[in-house]
Write an enzyme that holds these catalytic residues in place. Structure first.
Site, PDB file in Angstrom:
ATOM      1  N   CYS A  56      -1.959   8.449   4.391  1.00 36.11           N
ATOM      2  CA  CYS A  56      -2.020   7.695   3.193  1.00 36.11           C
ATOM      3  C   CYS A  56      -3.107   8.469   2.210  1.00 36.11           C
ATOM      4  O   CYS A  56      -3.302   8.544   1.119  1.00 36.11           O
ATOM      5  CB  CYS A  56      -1.740   6.228   3.053  1.00 36.11           C
ATOM      6  N   GLU A 111       0.785  -1.109   0.011  1.00 36.28           N
ATOM      7  CA  GLU A 111      -0.083  -0.066  -0.030  1.00 36.28           C
ATOM      8  C   GLU A 111       0.943   1.052  -0.141  1.00 36.28           C
ATOM      9  O   GLU A 111       1.614   1.311   0.803  1.00 36.28           O
ATOM     10  CB  GLU A 111      -0.918  -0.200   1.409  1.00 36.28           C
TER      11      GLU A 111
HETATM   12  P1  NAP Z   1       9.925   3.665   2.571  1.00 41.05           P
HETATM   13  O1  NAP Z   1      11.175   4.274   2.313  1.00 41.05           O
HETATM   14  O2  NAP Z   1       9.037   2.974   1.620  1.00 41.05           O
HETATM   15  O3  NAP Z   1      10.371   2.479   3.809  1.00 41.05           O
HETATM   16  C1  NAP Z   1       9.391   1.430   4.326  1.00 41.05           C
HETATM   17  C2  NAP Z   1      10.058   0.292   4.648  1.00 41.05           C
HETATM   18  O4  NAP Z   1      10.762  -0.438   3.509  1.00 41.05           O
HETATM   19  C3  NAP Z   1      11.267   0.508   5.472  1.00 41.05           C
HETATM   20  O5  NAP Z   1      11.364  -0.457   6.529  1.00 41.05           O
HETATM   21  C4  NAP Z   1      12.360   0.249   4.522  1.00 41.05           C
HETATM   22  O6  NAP Z   1      13.527  -0.113   5.048  1.00 41.05           O
HETATM   23  C5  NAP Z   1      11.791  -0.615   3.484  1.00 41.05           C
HETATM   24  N1  NAP Z   1      12.345  -0.219   2.313  1.00 41.05           N
HETATM   25  C6  NAP Z   1      12.166   0.613   1.477  1.00 41.05           C
HETATM   26  N2  NAP Z   1      12.681   0.360   0.306  1.00 41.05           N
HETATM   27  C7  NAP Z   1      13.301  -0.739   0.163  1.00 41.05           C
HETATM   28  C8  NAP Z   1      13.847  -1.588  -0.795  1.00 41.05           C
HETATM   29  N3  NAP Z   1      14.223  -1.167  -1.780  1.00 41.05           N
HETATM   30  N4  NAP Z   1      14.335  -2.804  -0.442  1.00 41.05           N
HETATM   31  C9  NAP Z   1      13.948  -3.303   0.877  1.00 41.05           C
HETATM   32  N5  NAP Z   1      13.378  -2.474   1.605  1.00 41.05           N
HETATM   33  C10 NAP Z   1      13.183  -1.239   1.390  1.00 41.05           C
HETATM   34  O7  NAP Z   1       8.865   4.471   3.683  1.00 41.05           O
HETATM   35  P2  NAP Z   1       9.199   5.136   5.031  1.00 41.05           P
HETATM   36  O8  NAP Z   1      10.811   5.477   5.133  1.00 41.05           O
HETATM   37  O9  NAP Z   1       8.762   4.335   5.994  1.00 41.05           O
HETATM   38  O10 NAP Z   1       8.494   6.616   4.763  1.00 41.05           O
HETATM   39  C11 NAP Z   1       9.057   7.641   3.841  1.00 41.05           C
HETATM   40  C12 NAP Z   1       8.233   8.026   2.560  1.00 41.05           C
HETATM   41  O11 NAP Z   1       7.063   6.947   2.384  1.00 41.05           O
HETATM   42  C13 NAP Z   1       7.471   8.982   3.133  1.00 41.05           C
HETATM   43  O12 NAP Z   1       7.792  10.413   3.017  1.00 41.05           O
HETATM   44  C14 NAP Z   1       6.056   8.762   2.413  1.00 41.05           C
HETATM   45  O13 NAP Z   1       6.221   9.459   0.857  1.00 41.05           O
HETATM   46  C15 NAP Z   1       5.868   7.292   2.068  1.00 41.05           C
HETATM   47  N6  NAP Z   1       4.841   6.662   2.940  1.00 41.05           N
HETATM   48  C16 NAP Z   1       3.811   6.620   2.575  1.00 41.05           C
HETATM   49  C17 NAP Z   1       2.607   5.868   3.318  1.00 41.05           C
HETATM   50  C18 NAP Z   1       1.449   5.533   2.817  1.00 41.05           C
HETATM   51  O14 NAP Z   1       0.782   5.292   3.789  1.00 41.05           O
HETATM   52  N7  NAP Z   1       0.921   5.614   1.667  1.00 41.05           N
HETATM   53  C19 NAP Z   1       2.893   5.770   4.675  1.00 41.05           C
HETATM   54  C20 NAP Z   1       4.180   5.961   5.292  1.00 41.05           C
HETATM   55  C21 NAP Z   1       5.294   6.591   4.409  1.00 41.05           C
HETATM   56  P3  NAP Z   1      14.551   0.796   5.742  1.00 41.05           P
HETATM   57  O15 NAP Z   1      14.138   1.916   6.328  1.00 41.05           O
HETATM   58  O16 NAP Z   1      15.461  -0.166   6.743  1.00 41.05           O
HETATM   59  O17 NAP Z   1      15.707   1.262   4.594  1.00 41.05           O
END
Ligand code: NAP
Length: 527
Positions: A301, A264
């Site tokens: 979100c 999501e």
């Molecule tokens: P994220 O960068 O997507 O990371 C979420 C999780 O996935 C983290 O545990 C991260 O690990 C892991 N991850 C990310 N990229 C990966 C990859 N290429 N391979 C393996 N694991 C990966 O999101 P976030 O740090 O939680 O939040 C940052 C951004 O996400 C926000 O600024 C926003 O844009 C978006 N967000 C959207 C929602 C929504 O509900 N749609 C919710 C929260 C956040 P690590 O952190 O350990 O690297």
């Protein structure tokens, strides 16, 4: 006590050398806790334990699993104020939100317990044999849903309880009969560890097999990648960015045995202000939307990142009131400096696009990590030709588009990427008089709202929280509400199978007393 260790079933382990700390965004300081990232061996141990546990856990009765889920909820509550304080420290979110989200998390666990006790969710479908059918006899066929195996859950940054360690993905997977390995979110690893300890106490108290739940620390993408690639992992739940979700989705599809990734991801949740909403209630909607855009620092979100209207003096007035209302609101602390920096960069990038005007931006001084809300406006033609303006800026931010006419508005909606939600503001009559717009919106979203705000996601069986890509990787499934269980199961059909060897849900005498589709009629009756 926070140990900073990985929880591999009941065992605690910290053999790795990579450590990290969490951060208090309000104090703008690291917390006192240090976490040790899981090693490749610890990852393998957790998945192997989950795989062994699957054999036992998938065979436990619905009543036992329901009891387990209820005990998890009780154990979370028993962590009391220490858990609430830890959540607040690692997220900057206020006490009311922490307690509300804890209540939602417990409510989700209890809702899945009730679903299991009722039992009909397994979609038992029976077609009895017709040995005398001409020209060929018909076989006896009986189908039901069964769990797929160990699931990896990526905790989200913005819901440390409800979409993390024991949140909706974990609750639905455990309810389905699948063991769970949580890849703890690095921004709230202490909150995650406390909740993990509650789940593991529940494992012990309710006699569930060791390995049914593990919690692994990580502060980089490697642990998540290894988990997704592990051959014994059979599915993935993810909430976060489009970049992260699609990377994991691609990775899972490169495996020798591809597995489903239910991610999501981002959404800008378009809101269509039809003419009557602007002429009759423009001021009210503008004030309402100032609140919705800034709710929880816009870290939802379902945050309304795009408002579309047809150019008119009433749209101009709406934009003006939205601007003044949003400037009057106090900024709110964001979850983490990384989220704050992402918000600042996103704001800057979209503000620098051609044809964009600033409607409002909070301009007074604010503490570090506090988000200064911003609203931009642009005309329909510029919005259509520049897809950068269609991107999500995670935080209190929105773009208002002045469309030329209803035709351009419908064209814009059709060109948007998939969204979690879409909202129509207007009169009942306008739903039919603007049917092209309404139909276009329904084609792009998973939930369509009339005269409301998209923030606030009710947790109940009829909720759909998912939408066409990239809102989620599979628009047929929801991550909120009890239907979320359907992500972790697959149908199995038993042909001419002896009664005594059939699962209880498919036996003639319906021992579970569930609703079944028997010879094309829904019934609780025995056969
Ligand atoms: P994220 O960068 O997507 O990371 C979420 C999780 O996935 C983290 O545990 C991260 O690990 C892991 N991850 C990310 N990229 C990966 C990859 N290429 N391979 C393996 N694991 C990966 O999101 P976030 O740090 O939680 O939040 C940052 C951004 O996400 C926000 O600024 C926003 O844009 C978006 N967000 C959207 C929602 C929504 O509900 N749609 C919710 C929260 C956040 P690590 O952190 O350990 O690297």
């Amino acid at each position: 006590m926070i140990t900073g260790k990985n929880y591999i079933g009941a065992a605690q382990s910290a053999t790795g050398s990579k450590t990290y700390k969490t951060f208090d965004p309000k104090l703008n300081l690291e917390t006192e806790w240090t976490f040790t990232e899981a090693t490749a061996e610890e990852i393998d141990n957790a998945v192997s334990e989950a795989s062994s546990a699957f054999k036992l856990y998938s065979a436990t009765s619905a009543t036992e699993k329901a009891n387990f889920l209820r005990v998890i909820a009780q154990e979370i509550e028993a962590l009391g104020d220490t858990l609430i304080q830890t959540y607040m420290k690692e997220s900057g979110l206020p006490e009311g939100r922490a307690k509300g989200e804890r209540g939602r998390t417990m409510g989700q666990l209890n809702a899945f317990a009730a679903l299991l006790e009722e039992g009909s969710w397994v979609d038992a479908t029976i077609d009895t044999a017709q040995p005398n059918r001409e020209p060929m006899p018909k076989v006896d066929l009986r189908k039901m849903l069964v769990p797929i195996g160990p699931i990896v859950v990526f905790g989200s940054s913005n819901f440390p309880f409800a979409f993390s360690t024991a949140g909706g993905d974990t609750a639905s997977a455990l309810a389905a009969g699948c063991p769970v390995i949580v890849k703890s979110h690095p921004m709230h690893a202490a909150t995650g560890e406390m909740v993990a300890s509650a789940v593991l106490r529940a494992v012990e108290k309710s006699g569930m097999p060791n390995g049914v739940f593990s919690n692994l620390n990580s502060s980089g993408i490697e642990v998540g990648q290894q988990l997704v690639m592990h051959p014994k992992v059979k599915g993935v739940g993810f909430t976060g960015s489009i970049k992260g979700g699609t990377a994991l989705y691609r990775l899972a599809n490169q495996r020798d045995e591809p597995i489903p990734v239910f991610a999501e991801m981002g959404s800008i949740n378009p809101v269509i202000a039809l003419p009557s909403a602007l002429t009759e209630k423009g001021d009210d909607w503008a004030k309402n939307y100032a609140g919705s855009i800034t709710l929880g620092a816009g870290q939802f979100c379902t945050n309304p990142g795009l408002i579309l209207g047809i150019k008119s003096s009433s749209l101009d007035n709406f934009i003006k009131v939205l601007g003044t209302s949003i400037e009057e609101l106090e900024p709110f602390c964001m979850l983490h400096p990384n989220i704050y920096n992402g918000f600042e960069n996103g704001k800057k990038e979209l503000s620098s696009q051609g044809g964009v005007d600033v409607v409002a931006e909070y301009s007074a001084e604010a503490a570090p990590n506090y988000a200064k809300q911003k609203v931009l406006t642009v005309n329909g033609a510029n919005f259509l030709k520049n897809t950068k303006l269609h991107q999500e800026v995670f935080g209190p931010f929105s773009v208002v588009v002045r469309c030329e006419d209803a035709t351009q508005l419908a064209e814009i909606i059709e060109k948007l990427e998939g969204q979690l939600t879409g909202t129509i503001l207007g009169s009942k009559e306008e739903i039919s008089s603007h049917s092209a717009i309404v139909t276009a919106l329904q084609g792009r979203v998973g939930r369509i709202i009339f005269n409301g705000v998209p923030t606030g996601v009710e947790v109940c069986p009829s909720m759909h929280h998912g939408g066409p890509f990239p809102a989620s990787t599979d628009s047929r499934f929801t991550s909120v509400g009890t239907s979320a269980i359907k992500r972790w199961v697959r149908p199995v059909a038993f042909q001419n199978w002896p009664q005594e060897a059939l699962p209880a849900a498919l036996k003639n005498d319906n021992p579970l007393g569930i609703n079944r589709l028997v010879d094309s009629k829904f019934t609780y009756d025995k056969i």
